[in-house]
Each structure stands twice: as structure tokens, then as C-alpha cells.
Design a protein around this motif. Sequence first.
Motif, PDB file in Angstrom:
ATOM      1  N   LEU A   1       0.821  -1.210   0.000  1.00  0.00           N
ATOM      2  CA  LEU A   1       0.000   0.000   0.000  1.00  0.00           C
ATOM      3  C   LEU A   1       0.856   1.262   0.000  1.00  0.00           C
ATOM      4  CD1 LEU A   1      -2.877  -0.997   2.427  1.00  0.00           C
ATOM      5  CD2 LEU A   1      -3.010  -0.661  -0.042  1.00  0.00           C
ATOM      6  N   VAL A   2       1.949   1.239   0.737  1.00  0.00           N
ATOM      7  CA  VAL A   2       2.854   2.395   0.752  1.00  0.00           C
ATOM      8  C   VAL A   2       3.496   2.586  -0.610  1.00  0.00           C
ATOM      9  CG1 VAL A   2       5.045   3.228   1.699  1.00  0.00           C
ATOM     10  CG2 VAL A   2       3.281   2.357   3.229  1.00  0.00           C
ATOM     11  N   LEU A   3       3.905   1.493  -1.250  1.00  0.00           N
ATOM     12  CA  LEU A   3       4.524   1.589  -2.576  1.00  0.00           C
ATOM     13  C   LEU A   3       3.552   2.144  -3.612  1.00  0.00           C
ATOM     14  CD1 LEU A   3       6.629  -1.699  -2.731  1.00  0.00           C
ATOM     15  CD2 LEU A   3       7.475   0.648  -2.581  1.00  0.00           C
ATOM     16  N   ILE A   4       2.280   1.888  -3.433  1.00  0.00           N
ATOM     17  CA  ILE A   4       1.272   2.418  -4.358  1.00  0.00           C
ATOM     18  C   ILE A   4       0.915   3.859  -4.003  1.00  0.00           C
ATOM     19  CG2 ILE A   4      -1.131   2.179  -5.108  1.00  0.00           C
ATOM     20  CD1 ILE A   4      -0.752  -0.859  -4.777  1.00  0.00           C
ATOM     21  N   ALA A   5       0.782   4.150  -2.724  1.00  0.00           N
ATOM     22  CA  ALA A   5       0.279   5.458  -2.288  1.00  0.00           C
ATOM     23  C   ALA A   5       1.297   6.580  -2.470  1.00  0.00           C
ATOM     24  CB  ALA A   5      -0.152   5.387  -0.833  1.00  0.00           C
ATOM     25  N   VAL A   6       2.566   6.326  -2.255  1.00  0.00           N
ATOM     26  CA  VAL A   6       3.568   7.402  -2.317  1.00  0.00           C
ATOM     27  C   VAL A   6       3.686   7.996  -3.720  1.00  0.00           C
ATOM     28  CG1 VAL A   6       6.037   7.897  -2.091  1.00  0.00           C
ATOM     29  CG2 VAL A   6       4.835   6.661  -0.282  1.00  0.00           C
ATOM     30  N   PRO A   7       3.873   7.204  -4.784  1.00  0.00           N
ATOM     31  CA  PRO A   7       3.944   7.826  -6.118  1.00  0.00           C
ATOM     32  C   PRO A   7       2.628   8.484  -6.529  1.00  0.00           C
ATOM     33  CG  PRO A   7       4.831   5.607  -6.185  1.00  0.00           C
ATOM     34  CD  PRO A   7       4.196   5.793  -4.849  1.00  0.00           C
ATOM     35  N   ALA A   8       1.499   7.890  -6.126  1.00  0.00           N
ATOM     36  CA  ALA A   8       0.209   8.475  -6.480  1.00  0.00           C
ATOM     37  C   ALA A   8       0.030   9.834  -5.810  1.00  0.00           C
ATOM     38  CB  ALA A   8      -0.915   7.531  -6.095  1.00  0.00           C
ATOM     39  N   SER A   9       0.389   9.932  -4.550  1.00  0.00           N
ATOM     40  CA  SER A   9       0.247  11.213  -3.862  1.00  0.00           C
ATOM     41  C   SER A   9       1.240  12.237  -4.414  1.00  0.00           C
ATOM     42  CB  SER A   9       0.421  11.041  -2.357  1.00  0.00           C
ATOM     43  OG  SER A   9       1.704  10.550  -2.074  1.00  0.00           O
ATOM     44  N   ARG A  10       2.432  11.792  -4.798  1.00  0.00           N
ATOM     45  CA  ARG A  10       3.419  12.708  -5.390  1.00  0.00           C
ATOM     46  C   ARG A  10       2.893  13.256  -6.720  1.00  0.00           C
ATOM     47  NH1 ARG A  10       8.241   9.593  -6.186  1.00  0.00           N
ATOM     48  NH2 ARG A  10       8.449   9.686  -3.935  1.00  0.00           N
ATOM     49  N   ASP A  11       2.312  12.383  -7.545  1.00  0.00           N
ATOM     50  CA  ASP A  11       1.743  12.846  -8.812  1.00  0.00           C
ATOM     51  C   ASP A  11       0.590  13.812  -8.580  1.00  0.00           C
ATOM     52  OD1 ASP A  11       3.537  11.336 -10.225  1.00  0.00           O
ATOM     53  OD2 ASP A  11       2.144   9.673 -10.601  1.00  0.00           O
ATOM     54  N   LEU A  12      -0.234  13.522  -7.581  1.00  0.00           N
ATOM     55  CA  LEU A  12      -1.358  14.411  -7.272  1.00  0.00           C
ATOM     56  C   LEU A  12      -0.860  15.780  -6.826  1.00  0.00           C
ATOM     57  CD1 LEU A  12      -4.407  14.803  -6.842  1.00  0.00           C
ATOM     58  CD2 LEU A  12      -4.075  13.963  -4.517  1.00  0.00           C
ATOM     59  N   LEU A  13       0.137  15.803  -5.957  1.00  0.00           N
ATOM     60  CA  LEU A  13       0.679  17.082  -5.498  1.00  0.00           C
ATOM     61  C   LEU A  13       1.335  17.857  -6.636  1.00  0.00           C
ATOM     62  CD1 LEU A  13       2.172  16.026  -2.062  1.00  0.00           C
ATOM     63  CD2 LEU A  13       0.152  17.421  -2.464  1.00  0.00           C
ATOM     64  N   ASN A  14       2.054  17.170  -7.509  1.00  0.00           N
ATOM     65  CA  ASN A  14       2.679  17.854  -8.659  1.00  0.00           C
ATOM     66  C   ASN A  14       1.621  18.428  -9.587  1.00  0.00           C
ATOM     67  OD1 ASN A  14       5.288  17.415  -7.848  1.00  0.00           O
ATOM     68  ND2 ASN A  14       5.521  15.518  -8.993  1.00  0.00           N
ATOM     69  N   ALA A  15       0.537  17.698  -9.803  1.00  0.00           N
ATOM     70  CA  ALA A  15      -0.535  18.191 -10.671  1.00  0.00           C
ATOM     71  C   ALA A  15      -1.204  19.415 -10.056  1.00  0.00           C
ATOM     72  CB  ALA A  15      -1.548  17.092 -10.915  1.00  0.00           C
ATOM     73  N   MET A  16      -1.427  19.384  -8.755  1.00  0.00           N
ATOM     74  CA  MET A  16      -2.056  20.532  -8.090  1.00  0.00           C
ATOM     75  C   MET A  16      -1.143  21.752  -8.139  1.00  0.00           C
ATOM     76  SD  MET A  16      -4.101  18.749  -4.879  1.00  0.00           S
ATOM     77  CE  MET A  16      -3.061  19.575  -3.754  1.00  0.00           C
ATOM     78  N   ARG A  17       0.165  21.537  -7.959  1.00  0.00           N
ATOM     79  CA  ARG A  17       1.103  22.653  -8.005  1.00  0.00           C
ATOM     80  C   ARG A  17       1.176  23.233  -9.414  1.00  0.00           C
ATOM     81  NH1 ARG A  17       6.559  21.294  -5.559  1.00  0.00           N
ATOM     82  NH2 ARG A  17       6.195  19.555  -6.942  1.00  0.00           N
ATOM     83  N   ALA A  18       1.188  22.383 -10.428  1.00  0.00           N
ATOM     84  CA  ALA A  18       1.250  22.872 -11.809  1.00  0.00           C
ATOM     85  C   ALA A  18       0.004  23.680 -12.143  1.00  0.00           C
ATOM     86  CB  ALA A  18       1.401  21.697 -12.770  1.00  0.00           C
ATOM     87  N   GLU A  19      -1.151  23.235 -11.680  1.00  0.00           N
ATOM     88  CA  GLU A  19      -2.374  23.980 -11.958  1.00  0.00           C
ATOM     89  C   GLU A  19      -2.371  25.322 -11.240  1.00  0.00           C
ATOM     90  OE1 GLU A  19      -7.147  23.510 -12.110  1.00  0.00           O
ATOM     91  OE2 GLU A  19      -5.822  21.800 -12.308  1.00  0.00           O
ATOM     92  N   SER A  20      -1.878  25.354 -10.010  1.00  0.00           N
ATOM     93  CA  SER A  20      -1.844  26.631  -9.289  1.00  0.00           C
ATOM     94  C   SER A  20      -0.867  27.596  -9.957  1.00  0.00           C
ATOM     95  CB  SER A  20      -1.486  26.417  -7.818  1.00  0.00           C
ATOM     96  OG  SER A  20      -0.153  26.001  -7.685  1.00  0.00           O
ATOM     97  N   GLU A  21       0.235  27.079 -10.512  1.00  0.00           N
ATOM     98  CA  GLU A  21       1.174  27.948 -11.232  1.00  0.00           C
ATOM     99  C   GLU A  21       0.535  28.496 -12.503  1.00  0.00           C
ATOM    100  OE1 GLU A  21       4.698  25.679 -11.870  1.00  0.00           O
ATOM    101  OE2 GLU A  21       5.302  25.777  -9.761  1.00  0.00           O
ATOM    102  N   ARG A  22      -0.231  27.658 -13.211  1.00  0.00           N
ATOM    103  CA  ARG A  22      -0.927  28.141 -14.414  1.00  0.00           C
ATOM    104  C   ARG A  22      -1.944  29.217 -14.049  1.00  0.00           C
ATOM    105  NH1 ARG A  22      -0.861  22.643 -16.192  1.00  0.00           N
ATOM    106  NH2 ARG A  22      -2.857  22.342 -15.153  1.00  0.00           N
ATOM    107  N   ASN A  23      -2.678  29.009 -12.958  1.00  0.00           N
ATOM    108  CA  ASN A  23      -3.651  30.014 -12.534  1.00  0.00           C
ATOM    109  C   ASN A  23      -2.963  31.307 -12.134  1.00  0.00           C
ATOM    110  OD1 ASN A  23      -5.790  28.299 -12.986  1.00  0.00           O
ATOM    111  ND2 ASN A  23      -5.880  27.574 -10.874  1.00  0.00           N
TER     112      ASN A  23
END
Length: 62
Positions: free
Chosen positions: A13-35
Motif C-alpha cells: 500500500l505504501v509503494l502504491i500510495a507514495v507515487p500516487a500522492s506525489r503525482d497528485l501534489l505535482n498536478a495541483m502545483r502545476a495547476e496553481s502555477e498556471r492560474n
Amino acid sequence: MSTPLLLALAALLVLIAVPASRDLLNAMRAESERNAKRRLVPVRIDDDRDVRARRMRDPHDR
């Protein structure tokens, strides 16, 4: 359930959750930079000396 099986399941579960949460955080940061870039307004600041020099060189103003 045995302890080794629970540890293996937790590790999976940790091996699955860590990359998924990292991708989610990167996507949120990229969207906030675009805004933030969309909210920027270009501003032109003319220095008085440059404006006067341009006016003096402009042949149509004479």
C-alpha cells in the motif's frame, strides 16, 4: 492474518500510495502555477526621459 502478511500488505500500500500522492501534489502545483500566470497583468512603465527623447525624435510632432 499473520504479521508478515500484514507487513507485506502495508508495504504494498505504501509503494502504491507514495507515487500516487506525489503525482497528485505535482498536478495541483502545476495547476496553481498556471492560474497564477493567468492572473498576471502586463504593465508597461515608461521612464519620463525615454518618453521625452522619443517625442523629440518623432518628426510628426514638429
